[in-house]
Design a protein around this motif. Structure first.
Motif, short mmCIF file in Angstrom:
data_model
loop_
_atom_site.label_atom_id
_atom_site.label_comp_id
_atom_site.label_asym_id
_atom_site.label_seq_id
_atom_site.Cartn_x
_atom_site.Cartn_y
_atom_site.Cartn_z
N LEU A 109 30.57 45.41 49.35
CA LEU A 109 31.66 46.02 48.70
C LEU A 109 33.13 45.38 48.84
O LEU A 109 33.47 44.92 49.92
N TYR A 110 33.64 44.94 47.81
CA TYR A 110 34.81 44.17 47.68
C TYR A 110 36.02 44.67 48.67
O TYR A 110 36.22 45.75 48.52
N GLY A 111 36.32 43.87 49.48
CA GLY A 111 37.38 44.36 50.66
C GLY A 111 36.98 44.21 51.88
O GLY A 111 37.55 44.53 52.88
N TYR A 112 35.52 44.02 51.92
CA TYR A 112 34.69 44.12 53.26
C TYR A 112 33.94 42.81 53.51
O TYR A 112 33.55 42.09 52.57
N ASN A 113 33.70 42.57 54.74
CA ASN A 113 32.47 41.57 55.20
C ASN A 113 31.82 42.22 56.06
O ASN A 113 31.83 43.53 56.75
N VAL A 114 30.62 41.89 56.45
CA VAL A 114 29.48 42.35 57.38
C VAL A 114 29.60 41.26 58.38
O VAL A 114 29.24 39.99 58.13
N THR A 163 43.00 38.14 36.86
CA THR A 163 42.40 36.72 36.32
C THR A 163 43.40 35.55 36.26
O THR A 163 43.29 34.72 36.71
N ASP A 164 44.62 36.08 35.83
CA ASP A 164 45.84 35.29 35.69
C ASP A 164 46.04 34.57 36.82
O ASP A 164 46.45 33.51 37.06
N HIS A 165 46.04 35.55 38.02
CA HIS A 165 46.31 34.87 39.31
C HIS A 165 44.99 34.30 40.03
O HIS A 165 45.25 33.79 41.08
N ASN A 166 44.11 34.21 39.27
CA ASN A 166 42.95 33.19 39.66
C ASN A 166 42.33 34.01 41.12
O ASN A 166 41.80 33.25 42.01
N VAL A 167 42.38 35.23 41.10
CA VAL A 167 41.81 36.12 42.28
C VAL A 167 40.26 35.93 42.30
O VAL A 167 39.67 36.17 41.19
N ILE A 168 39.75 35.53 43.27
CA ILE A 168 38.33 35.20 43.21
C ILE A 168 37.79 36.65 43.55
O ILE A 168 38.01 37.42 44.42
N TYR A 169 36.77 36.87 42.71
CA TYR A 169 35.89 38.21 43.04
C TYR A 169 34.84 38.14 43.87
O TYR A 169 34.53 38.79 44.98
N PHE A 170 33.82 36.83 43.63
CA PHE A 170 32.81 36.57 44.38
C PHE A 170 32.34 35.23 44.17
O PHE A 170 32.19 34.77 43.05
N ARG A 171 32.07 34.79 45.34
CA ARG A 171 31.44 33.13 45.17
C ARG A 171 32.49 32.17 44.27
O ARG A 171 31.81 31.78 43.26
N ASN A 219 37.95 42.72 55.16
CA ASN A 219 38.24 41.44 54.75
C ASN A 219 39.90 41.38 54.40
O ASN A 219 40.23 41.98 53.35
N ILE A 220 40.42 40.71 55.27
CA ILE A 220 42.06 40.92 55.04
C ILE A 220 42.61 40.58 53.77
O ILE A 220 43.18 41.17 53.03
N GLN A 221 42.07 39.41 53.29
CA GLN A 221 42.58 39.01 51.93
C GLN A 221 42.06 39.84 50.84
O GLN A 221 43.09 40.20 49.87
N GLU A 222 40.89 40.28 50.82
CA GLU A 222 40.44 41.29 49.62
C GLU A 222 40.95 42.43 49.73
O GLU A 222 41.40 43.08 48.68
N SER A 223 41.23 42.88 51.20
CA SER A 223 41.69 44.27 51.10
C SER A 223 43.08 44.45 50.64
O SER A 223 43.49 45.48 50.09
N GLU A 224 43.74 43.28 50.69
CA GLU A 224 45.18 43.20 49.94
C GLU A 224 44.76 43.36 48.41
O GLU A 224 46.10 44.08 47.84
N ILE A 225 44.07 42.79 48.16
CA ILE A 225 43.86 42.91 46.54
C ILE A 225 43.38 44.53 46.21
O ILE A 225 43.94 45.04 45.05
N VAL A 226 42.68 45.02 47.08
CA VAL A 226 42.31 46.46 46.68
C VAL A 226 43.63 47.26 46.61
O VAL A 226 43.71 48.03 45.69
#
Ligand code: ZN
Length: 283
Positions: free
Chosen positions: A7-12, A48-56, A20-27
């Motif tokens: 799930l976006y916002g997390y790592n295992v 998209t405009d801010h080029n935020v990476i979703y995955f890989r 995942n600190i970076q992603e959790s800020e986006i959430v």
């Protein structure tokens, strides 16, 4: 295309789900933007405009990714997932989303009409329309024959418009085949046999025969669905002059359509006012 499994916002890490600190800020940003009134598409565009990476290394956001995020209760935390979003913010976003989808699902005049004229292809019972989760409507037979069709209003309306367009392009399809209309009832068969019996007598009683002929004609007439040729001609004439760009409006539907049948295979039959039927290609 790779699919995200975490799930976006997390790592295992070591078998444990961590933030995942970076992603959790986006959430958090997504939830607060939505709570401020931005639309799903607005938010997808901003990311998209801010080029935020979703995955890989992929920047691929759309309103569905945002929608799923806002609906995902894991963000408020549970045994496995640490909390990213407060229940207050989550509920605020959910309320807004529900309000918006209620608004979108507000029945149009066309849907109101379709609710009255849509029947089950299997048993002829009235089809009921029930709102289910978010996007799809569920139409089901109210007669208990267990015919359930999940179908979007837009797809139903499109099928009816397609059928209508078929008629516009080929009005001859609206002709009623006279021979398919006569279905004798048991009473008619009985009358017919009675007439034959009378005419088979060695000494024919003309008054009895003529009475029987009249009686048989009456019964036969009643079991013909009367094909009003004039109605068919008028219908063909009027329909051939129409042009339907997108979907049929309520007035046109009311004027020309008698019934809509949802077949058990998902195909949609439009029954015109003269009983002519046109079925779309299939779901
Ligand atoms: Zn049914």
């Amino acid at each position: 295309m790779a699919i995200r499994t975490i799930l976006y916002g997390y790592n295992v890490e070591n078998g444990k789900t961590v933030i995942n600190i970076q992603e959790s800020e986006i959430v958090k940003k997504v939830f607060s933007l939505y709570a401020e009134g931005k639309t799903l598409s607005d938010i997808a565009l901003m990311l998209t405009d801010h080029n935020v990476i979703y995955f890989r290394n992929e920047v691929k956001w759309n309103k569905n990714t945002i929608s799923r995020m806002i609906e995902n209760e894991k963000y408020i935390g549970n045994d496995v997932y640490p909390t990213i979003i407060s229940p207050e913010l989550f509920n605020k976003a959910r309320t807004i989303k529900n309000q918006k989808s209620c608004k979108q699902k507000k029945h149009t005049k066309e849907i109101e009409l379709l609710r009255k004229i849509t029947v089950c292809g299997k048993c002829g019972g009235r089809y009921k329309r029930i709102n289910t989760w978010g996007t799809r409507e569920k139409w089901m037979c109210s007669n208990g024959c267990a015919c359930v069709t999940y179908i979007d209003d837009s797809i139903l309306e499109k099928a009816i418009s397609d059928n209508f367009n078929t008629a516009i392009n080929n009005p001859a399809l609206l002709d009623i085949k006279a021979d398919s209309k006569y279905q004798p009832t048991i009473e008619a068969v009985k009358e017919e046999n009675e007439l034959l019996r009378l005419m088979d007598q060695p000494k024919i009683s003309f008054s009895a025969v003529s009475k029987s002929i009249m009686q048989e004609a009456k019964v036969r007439f009643n079991c013909c669905e009367f094909d009003d040729g004039e109605l068919t001609e008028e219908l063909k004439d009027e329909i051939s002059q129409l042009s339907i760009d997108e979907k049929l409006d309520c007035r046109t539907m009311k004027k020309y359509i008698k019934q809509v049948t949802i077949q058990s295979d998902g195909r949609i039959t439009t029954v015109f006012i003269n009983n002519a039927e046109i079925t779309n290609g299939g779901a």
